[in-house]
Motif scaffolding. Sequence first.
Motif, PDB file in Angstrom:
ATOM      1  N   SER B   2       0.836  -1.183   0.000  1.00 53.27           N
ATOM      2  CA  SER B   2       0.000   0.000   0.000  1.00 53.27           C
ATOM      3  C   SER B   2       0.879   1.244   0.000  1.00 53.27           C
ATOM      4  O   SER B   2       1.793   1.370   0.800  1.00 53.27           O
ATOM      5  CB  SER B   2      -0.878  -0.030   1.244  1.00 53.27           C
ATOM      6  OG  SER B   2      -1.823   0.991   1.193  1.00 53.27           O
ATOM      7  N   PRO B   5      -1.295   7.663   0.061  1.00 51.09           N
ATOM      8  CA  PRO B   5      -1.888   8.537  -0.939  1.00 51.09           C
ATOM      9  C   PRO B   5      -1.523   9.981  -0.634  1.00 51.09           C
ATOM     10  O   PRO B   5      -1.206  10.331   0.499  1.00 51.09           O
ATOM     11  CB  PRO B   5      -3.375   8.317  -0.747  1.00 51.09           C
ATOM     12  CG  PRO B   5      -3.521   7.946   0.685  1.00 51.09           C
ATOM     13  CD  PRO B   5      -2.260   7.239   1.074  1.00 51.09           C
ATOM     14  N   ASP B  57      -5.524   0.362  -4.053  1.00 47.67           N
ATOM     15  CA  ASP B  57      -5.056   1.750  -3.987  1.00 47.67           C
ATOM     16  C   ASP B  57      -5.668   2.596  -5.105  1.00 47.67           C
ATOM     17  O   ASP B  57      -4.996   3.431  -5.720  1.00 47.67           O
ATOM     18  CB  ASP B  57      -3.521   1.813  -4.065  1.00 47.67           C
ATOM     19  CG  ASP B  57      -2.874   1.144  -2.854  1.00 47.67           C
ATOM     20  OD1 ASP B  57      -3.553   1.022  -1.809  1.00 47.67           O
ATOM     21  OD2 ASP B  57      -1.711   0.728  -2.962  1.00 47.67           O
ATOM     22  N   GLY B 116      -6.841  -1.192   0.056  1.00 49.68           N
ATOM     23  CA  GLY B 116      -5.769  -0.209  -0.001  1.00 49.68           C
ATOM     24  C   GLY B 116      -6.291   1.214   0.103  1.00 49.68           C
ATOM     25  O   GLY B 116      -7.478   1.458   0.293  1.00 49.68           O
ATOM     26  N   GLN B 117      -5.319   2.144  -0.029  1.00 43.23           N
ATOM     27  CA  GLN B 117      -5.628   3.542   0.240  1.00 43.23           C
ATOM     28  C   GLN B 117      -5.912   4.313  -1.038  1.00 43.23           C
ATOM     29  O   GLN B 117      -5.841   3.791  -2.140  1.00 43.23           O
ATOM     30  CB  GLN B 117      -4.418   4.179   0.923  1.00 43.23           C
ATOM     31  CG  GLN B 117      -3.962   3.466   2.182  1.00 43.23           C
ATOM     32  CD  GLN B 117      -3.002   4.346   2.939  1.00 43.23           C
ATOM     33  OE1 GLN B 117      -3.359   5.415   3.428  1.00 43.23           O
ATOM     34  NE2 GLN B 117      -1.755   3.914   3.040  1.00 43.23           N
ATOM     35  N   GLY B 118      -6.205   5.579  -0.870  1.00 47.12           N
ATOM     36  CA  GLY B 118      -6.258   6.496  -1.997  1.00 47.12           C
ATOM     37  C   GLY B 118      -7.651   6.754  -2.523  1.00 47.12           C
ATOM     38  O   GLY B 118      -8.645   6.469  -1.863  1.00 47.12           O
ATOM     39  N   ALA B 145      -8.799   6.240   2.642  1.00 42.76           N
ATOM     40  CA  ALA B 145      -9.366   5.889   1.342  1.00 42.76           C
ATOM     41  C   ALA B 145     -10.653   6.662   1.139  1.00 42.76           C
ATOM     42  O   ALA B 145     -11.450   6.830   2.057  1.00 42.76           O
ATOM     43  CB  ALA B 145      -9.626   4.385   1.255  1.00 42.76           C
TER      44      ALA B 145
END
Lengths: 251, 368
Positions: B2, B5, B57, B116-118, B145
């Motif tokens: 990950s 972000p 992500d 995941g992030q973002g 996220a």
Amino acid sequence: MIEINDLIVGVEGLEGNILKGLSLNVPAGEVHAIMGPNGTGKSTLANVLTGRDGYVVRGGTVSYLGEDLLDMEPETRAAKGIFLSFQYPVEIPGVPAMTFLRASLNAQRKRRGDDDLSAPEFLKLARDKAAALKVKADMLKRPLNVGFSGGEKKRMEILQMAVLEPRFAILDETDSGLDIDALKIVAQGVNALRGPTRSMLVITHYQRLLDYIKPDVVHVMSGGKIVDSGGPELALKLEAEGYDAYEGAAA
Amino acid sequence: MSTTPQLPAIEALPHRRMEAWKWTDVRAALAKPIQSESASNTPLNTPDSAVVLSFVDGRLARPPQCPAGVTFSENKAAGPLNDQTMPSLAHAMAAQHYAMHITSAVDTPIVLRFTGQGYCTLAVTLDAKAAATIIEDHGLANGFANTALSFDLGETASLTRLIHQQSGTGAVHVVHADMTLAQAANVDQFSLSFGGRLVRLETQVKYSGVQAQARLNGAYLLDGDFHNDQTYYVDHAVEHCTTRQLVRGVVKDRANGVFQGKFYVARGGQHTDASMNHDALLLNAGAAVHAKPELEIYADDVACAHGNTSGALDDHALFYMRQRGLDEAQAKTLLIRAFLGAAFDDLHDEALRDMMMVPLMNWLERAL
């Protein structure tokens, strides 16, 4: 089977006691009745024997099959064969009666080290017992006690007793809310469970129930203790003369 | 792995002095650095027959194998923006934008797995008469996220949307969905959320054609310090639309549940038939639920109702069940499952209902 010695019980956070030195001995195979006026502690006795929260035992002992009953959790007491037919059975929304009954039976069996009853075995058992108590199959599918009439709730209590086969059953005001036909059905159900290894404690205001469930011993409770004991004829005397003679006897 | 972000300027984030965010303060949650704590989230056990699209992500992990009737595309340009803070941010920040086009009735369930992030954006369009079952699985172990989805349903199109969200103790996680329903379109939505450090699932529905209907059910189960927010807004802009909602939640420990529901009936929304219900169970002192059910009605011939309750488990019922031999955890499990079960009852597909029951039962087993 159960020996209660000098039991003193109050309510948590309050001074004063409801049970004030109650002693009672119910041998195996016997049916004992407790009669007495309102507010004398009959339901408190039922609650303390089954382990309900909110009470504090300030003295005395309860021995059940040789063990100290008061130390046990409610579910442990249930698995060891203690059953309460509630004066006011609780409605449990969303849980069908059949599901609840099966979960209860299997929880008790597991605690005793027995295997679960299979679904078909359980179904047959529950249906046979239900038929004897005139409990319709439809009622078993409905959420437990939700929307049941007073009579239906009491029959459901006795059905649970029949399925769980306790060793010591307490019937708390089982006659309240019953018409005469329902009373007969419930009494038949109770009598069918009488046997040399099972004891019962029947709590009631009125003598009427004892016409159908014949007790071996009748106790009179007043002021938080047993003030008189005798044979079935004692119930008839109480019905005729009332509890006035015992008022103040406990003081 | 990950990647962290790019965080937006803190001033851009919604905060507690904004009415719609007063209980879910994203700015405060992101003002402090997010601690990377060990956390795991269990993905939903989706049907074998389903097609799985996995977004990691904010990016599609690999080209999807779409079933017949579904096409998928990627765009550099953002889709149309709305005036909402979080989805606008997602559109502004996402590197890639995704679109799914459903042209017919699709039997194969479509799983959208977001980990995941973002920032992630996905615009789903269902043509007239198209039908689909979309299962969203939102999991974020740690970090931030922000997912913006849109669903545009043509006439008589039908969408079953199931949402499962399970995030970690370090997760700040916002999922926003805009839905537009043309004439006689139908949405059946059920969201099951377990919260995280700060989690919000928001659904906004706009009826653009008459006789459309939406069911917006949900359940949430929260423990520890978790926070979950389910927010709904339904705009009954046209006549003869029907909305049904039942959201039920269980909150334990020091967790925080938020339910915000608003049904707006415009002057042109005659014969709207809408009901909103939210009920919460608080398992101990210290657990909290904030609820704001709202009806705002400008039409004079509508049937709108709402109900909102919170309470504790019934002590009498618990004792009764223990007297019959169930231990405390078993008794609570039966009562809570029955309580939450009402929100699952409208999931008529048994396999899908069972799929959603699994994480619920796992939570009960772990938390009780």
